[in-house]
Scaffold this motif. Sequence first.
Motif, PDB file in Angstrom:
ATOM      1  N   GLU A  79       0.832  -1.220   0.000  1.00  0.00           N
ATOM      2  CA  GLU A  79       0.000   0.000   0.000  1.00  0.00           C
ATOM      3  C   GLU A  79       0.857   1.257   0.000  1.00  0.00           C
ATOM      4  OE1 GLU A  79      -2.779  -0.257   3.277  1.00  0.00           O
ATOM      5  OE2 GLU A  79      -3.470  -2.158   2.436  1.00  0.00           O
ATOM      6  N   ALA A  80       1.920   1.214   0.790  1.00  0.00           N
ATOM      7  CA  ALA A  80       2.807   2.394   0.838  1.00  0.00           C
ATOM      8  C   ALA A  80       3.408   2.650  -0.537  1.00  0.00           C
ATOM      9  CB  ALA A  80       3.916   2.187   1.865  1.00  0.00           C
ATOM     10  N   TRP A  81       3.827   1.585  -1.199  1.00  0.00           N
ATOM     11  CA  TRP A  81       4.447   1.776  -2.529  1.00  0.00           C
ATOM     12  C   TRP A  81       3.411   2.292  -3.528  1.00  0.00           C
ATOM     13  CZ3 TRP A  81       7.962   2.386   0.294  1.00  0.00           C
ATOM     14  CH2 TRP A  81       8.857   1.481   0.808  1.00  0.00           C
ATOM     15  N   LYS A  82       2.172   1.869  -3.358  1.00  0.00           N
ATOM     16  CA  LYS A  82       1.123   2.369  -4.250  1.00  0.00           C
ATOM     17  C   LYS A  82       0.922   3.872  -4.004  1.00  0.00           C
ATOM     18  CE  LYS A  82      -3.506   1.128  -5.602  1.00  0.00           C
ATOM     19  NZ  LYS A  82      -4.717   0.538  -5.054  1.00  0.00           N
ATOM     20  N   ALA A  83       0.881   4.241  -2.729  1.00  0.00           N
ATOM     21  CA  ALA A  83       0.675   5.649  -2.392  1.00  0.00           C
ATOM     22  C   ALA A  83       1.821   6.509  -2.921  1.00  0.00           C
ATOM     23  CB  ALA A  83       0.553   5.809  -0.883  1.00  0.00           C
ATOM     24  N   LEU A  84       3.008   5.931  -3.035  1.00  0.00           N
ATOM     25  CA  LEU A  84       4.168   6.696  -3.519  1.00  0.00           C
ATOM     26  C   LEU A  84       4.419   6.485  -5.015  1.00  0.00           C
ATOM     27  CD1 LEU A  84       6.599   6.130  -0.518  1.00  0.00           C
ATOM     28  CD2 LEU A  84       5.775   8.349  -1.306  1.00  0.00           C
ATOM     29  N   ALA A  85       3.425   5.927  -5.699  1.00  0.00           N
ATOM     30  CA  ALA A  85       3.519   5.703  -7.161  1.00  0.00           C
ATOM     31  C   ALA A  85       4.751   4.886  -7.552  1.00  0.00           C
ATOM     32  CB  ALA A  85       3.512   7.035  -7.912  1.00  0.00           C
ATOM     33  N   ILE A  86       5.057   3.872  -6.755  1.00  0.00           N
ATOM     34  CA  ILE A  86       6.187   2.997  -7.077  1.00  0.00           C
ATOM     35  C   ILE A  86       5.701   1.961  -8.090  1.00  0.00           C
ATOM     36  CG2 ILE A  86       7.855   1.308  -6.158  1.00  0.00           C
ATOM     37  CD1 ILE A  86       8.268   4.154  -5.020  1.00  0.00           C
ATOM     38  N   GLN A  87       6.377   1.960  -9.243  1.00  0.00           N
ATOM     39  CA  GLN A  87       5.920   1.072 -10.324  1.00  0.00           C
ATOM     40  C   GLN A  87       6.861  -0.132 -10.424  1.00  0.00           C
ATOM     41  OE1 GLN A  87       6.168   2.735 -14.298  1.00  0.00           O
ATOM     42  NE2 GLN A  87       3.957   2.593 -14.477  1.00  0.00           N
ATOM     43  N   TYR A  88       6.713  -1.070  -9.479  1.00  0.00           N
ATOM     44  CA  TYR A  88       7.605  -2.236  -9.554  1.00  0.00           C
ATOM     45  C   TYR A  88       7.038  -3.259 -10.526  1.00  0.00           C
ATOM     46  CZ  TYR A  88       4.254  -3.735  -5.917  1.00  0.00           C
ATOM     47  OH  TYR A  88       3.120  -4.006  -5.215  1.00  0.00           O
ATOM     48  N   ASP A  89       7.943  -4.121 -11.035  1.00  0.00           N
ATOM     49  CA  ASP A  89       7.489  -5.181 -11.942  1.00  0.00           C
ATOM     50  C   ASP A  89       7.174  -6.449 -11.183  1.00  0.00           C
ATOM     51  OD1 ASP A  89       7.845  -3.956 -14.677  1.00  0.00           O
ATOM     52  OD2 ASP A  89       9.789  -3.568 -13.777  1.00  0.00           O
ATOM     53  N   ASP A  90       7.815  -6.606 -10.010  1.00  0.00           N
ATOM     54  CA  ASP A  90       7.552  -7.807  -9.226  1.00  0.00           C
ATOM     55  C   ASP A  90       7.781  -7.484  -7.753  1.00  0.00           C
ATOM     56  OD1 ASP A  90       7.015 -10.426  -8.502  1.00  0.00           O
ATOM     57  OD2 ASP A  90       8.759 -11.305  -9.500  1.00  0.00           O
ATOM     58  N   PHE A  91       6.946  -8.074  -6.914  1.00  0.00           N
ATOM     59  CA  PHE A  91       7.085  -7.921  -5.466  1.00  0.00           C
ATOM     60  C   PHE A  91       7.210  -9.326  -4.921  1.00  0.00           C
ATOM     61  CE2 PHE A  91       5.868  -7.556  -1.108  1.00  0.00           C
ATOM     62  CZ  PHE A  91       6.097  -6.244  -0.708  1.00  0.00           C
ATOM     63  N   ILE A  92       8.390  -9.670  -4.421  1.00  0.00           N
ATOM     64  CA  ILE A  92       8.575 -11.031  -3.939  1.00  0.00           C
ATOM     65  C   ILE A  92       8.470 -11.100  -2.420  1.00  0.00           C
ATOM     66  CG2 ILE A  92      11.138 -10.885  -3.885  1.00  0.00           C
ATOM     67  CD1 ILE A  92      10.737 -14.000  -4.955  1.00  0.00           C
ATOM     68  N   ARG A  93       7.795 -12.127  -1.959  1.00  0.00           N
ATOM     69  CA  ARG A  93       7.721 -12.396  -0.509  1.00  0.00           C
ATOM     70  C   ARG A  93       8.458 -13.717  -0.303  1.00  0.00           C
ATOM     71  NH1 ARG A  93       1.779 -12.311   1.637  1.00  0.00           N
ATOM     72  NH2 ARG A  93       3.017 -12.616   3.506  1.00  0.00           N
ATOM     73  N   THR A  94       9.325 -13.748   0.715  1.00  0.00           N
ATOM     74  CA  THR A  94      10.151 -14.957   0.857  1.00  0.00           C
ATOM     75  C   THR A  94       9.357 -16.155   1.380  1.00  0.00           C
ATOM     76  OG1 THR A  94      10.880 -14.166   3.006  1.00  0.00           O
ATOM     77  CG2 THR A  94      12.338 -13.723   1.140  1.00  0.00           C
ATOM     78  N   THR A  95       8.087 -15.930   1.733  1.00  0.00           N
ATOM     79  CA  THR A  95       7.262 -17.068   2.128  1.00  0.00           C
ATOM     80  C   THR A  95       6.543 -17.689   0.924  1.00  0.00           C
ATOM     81  OG1 THR A  95       5.568 -15.468   2.739  1.00  0.00           O
ATOM     82  CG2 THR A  95       6.858 -16.394   4.533  1.00  0.00           C
ATOM     83  N   GLU A  96       6.721 -17.090  -0.259  1.00  0.00           N
ATOM     84  CA  GLU A  96       6.063 -17.653  -1.446  1.00  0.00           C
ATOM     85  C   GLU A  96       6.742 -18.955  -1.879  1.00  0.00           C
ATOM     86  OE1 GLU A  96       5.137 -14.803  -4.805  1.00  0.00           O
ATOM     87  OE2 GLU A  96       6.086 -13.471  -3.374  1.00  0.00           O
TER      88      GLU A  96
END
Length: 511
Positions: free
Chosen positions: A89-106
Motif C-alpha cells: 500500500e505504501a508503494w502504491k501511495a508513492l507511485a512505485i511502479q515495480y514489476d515484481d514484489f517477492i515475498r520470501t514465504t512464497e
Amino acid sequence: MDRSITTHQDRQRYTVTTPIYYATKPPHVGHAYTTIAADVLARLHRNVGQDVHFLTGTDEHGAKVAEIANQSGQGPQEYTDTIASQYQEAWKALAIQYDDFIRTTEQRHVQGVQKATQYLKDEGFLYEKSYSGLYCVGCESFVSEDDLDEKGLEPLHQRKPEIIEEKNWFFALEKVLPSVRKLITDGTFHIVPLERRNEVLGLLEHGMEDFSVSRPAKRVPWGIPMPFDSTQTIYVWVDALLNYVTALGYGSSEGGRMDRFWPADVHIIGPDILKFHAIYWPAILLALGQATPRMLAVHGYFTVDGKKMSKTLGNEVSPFDLVQRYGSDAARYLILSGFPFGQSGDVAQEKFDERYNADLAHTFGNFVSRVTQLIGKYANGEVPDIDPDDTFIQPVKDAASRLRKEMLDNAPDKEITMVRSFLVEIGGVLNTEIDRAAPWLEKDDIARDRVLRGCIEAVFLYANLVSPLLPNAAQAVRHALSADSLPYDGSEGLSPGMKVTKPESLFPKVS
Ligand code: MSP
C-alpha cells in the motif's frame, strides 16, 4: 572499465532491485528512500525504451520476524501477510511502479532457495561445524566482541547479543574469496560510491571467515528447511539474498526470466547491509555458477531532525503522512532530495514546507502554469504553428543528453542526483528566461508566438525530464498538452494546433 548497461539479444535491458524489507513493522521513510531511488532509476530507463525489470519485496523469515509476530499475538504467516500488504500500500501511495514484489514465504522462493542450497552442498561448498559465538538478532548475524559498544551492546540495534553454541552448516567462503576480490578490483562488479568500495576491499584485506548458512530448526523454526538436513533452517540472509534470482524463476517452474533479466544491473542498498551484498552475495553466486550483479549502489543512512529513526524515540516518519500533506510526487521529492545520493544526511521536517514551495510550487508548477495560461490567452489554447525560440528548448535538451550519457554509463548515483537537481536548475533557467522575454509585453504577434512555442515545447520536455521523480505531475502536464501518447524520450515533439489547457492544481502552495 565497461559499466554500460547489459544487452540481451540486441535489446537493451535494465534490472534494478531494492533490498527486501524485514516484515517486522510498517515501512518508514528510510525504506521509502531506497525504494523511491530504485523507482526513479526504473522509470528513467523505461522512458528511453529499455526492457526494465524492477524488483522489490519483503523478507519474512528468521528469528527477528518470529519474535515480533509472537509479541503481537499472531502467527508469523498472518503477521507477515499484514506487513507485506502495508508495504504494497505504501508503494502504491508513492507511485512505485515495480514489476515484481517477492515475498520470501512464497512457494516460488522456497523452492528456489532449497534448490540453491542443495546445489551448494552437491558442489562441495557446504560443511558442518559446531560453533559458538555472540549472535545479534537485530542484525540476524554473529558479531564479534570488537563490534560491541562499551555497554556490551551491538551499536546499531542497541541489543545485547546472545551467546549461542550450536551445530551449523557453513559456506566455504574461503574457496571463492579471491574471485570475489578480483571481480571488485577488475571492475566486473562495481561498488559506488568509492568509499564503500574501499570499505569492502578493507574487509577483504582484513580476512573474512566462512559463514554459517543454517540455524538449528529447534531454535529458529520460522524459515525454510534445509533440504538435506531437517534439523536445520536455512539462515535468513542466505534465504533473503536469493530473492534476487528466485523472483526471476531460478529453481522453480516459472524459470525463463533469468535469461532475460539476470544479472542485475544495479542493486540499491543502504550501508548497513554492504557486507552481505558485496561479499556473501557474489560468493554464493560464484558457487552456484551464476553471473554476478554488475553494480551495487550504496546510499547513505539518514536521520530525521538530527536523530536516528526508532520506535523508542517515536520519531519514525510514515510515508503515508507525507503523501497526505504534500501528495505522492512531492513526498517522493522531499524524501529523496534532502541530501545527495550516496551520502548520509538529515531530513529536516521543518524544511519540508519551504522546499516544497520553493522547488515544486514556485519552480516547476509556476513555469507550467504561466506558459499554459499564456497559450490560452494569446494562442487560442493551441500549440502555435511557428518555429520555436530555441532559448527555452536548448537547456532542457542539453540536460536530457547529459543524463542520457550517465544512463548509458550505468551511473545510478549520478542519474538520481541529476534528475533531482535538474528539476530545480532547469525550472530556474526557464522562469528567468520567460521573465526576460516577457511575451505578455510583446506587441509583435510572430515574435510572441515564437517565444510561446519555445516555452510550450520546453514545458513538454521539462515534464518528460523530471517524470521519473514526479510521475503524476508529468502525466498531468502531458495530458494538458494533449501529448499523452508521445514518447518520453523527446524523440517526438509537439505539433502545431495541439490543444493546450492549464493542468489542475499542480503543487498548490502550502502554508
Ligand atoms: N531484510 C534485510 C535486507 C535483505 S536484502 C536481500 C534488511 N531489511 S531492512 O528492512 O532492515 O532494511 C532495508 C533497507 O532499508 C536497507 O537498505 C536499509 O539501509 C534501508 N533503511 C532502513 N532505515 C534507513 C534509514 N534511516 N536511512 C536510509 N536507509 C534506511 O536489511
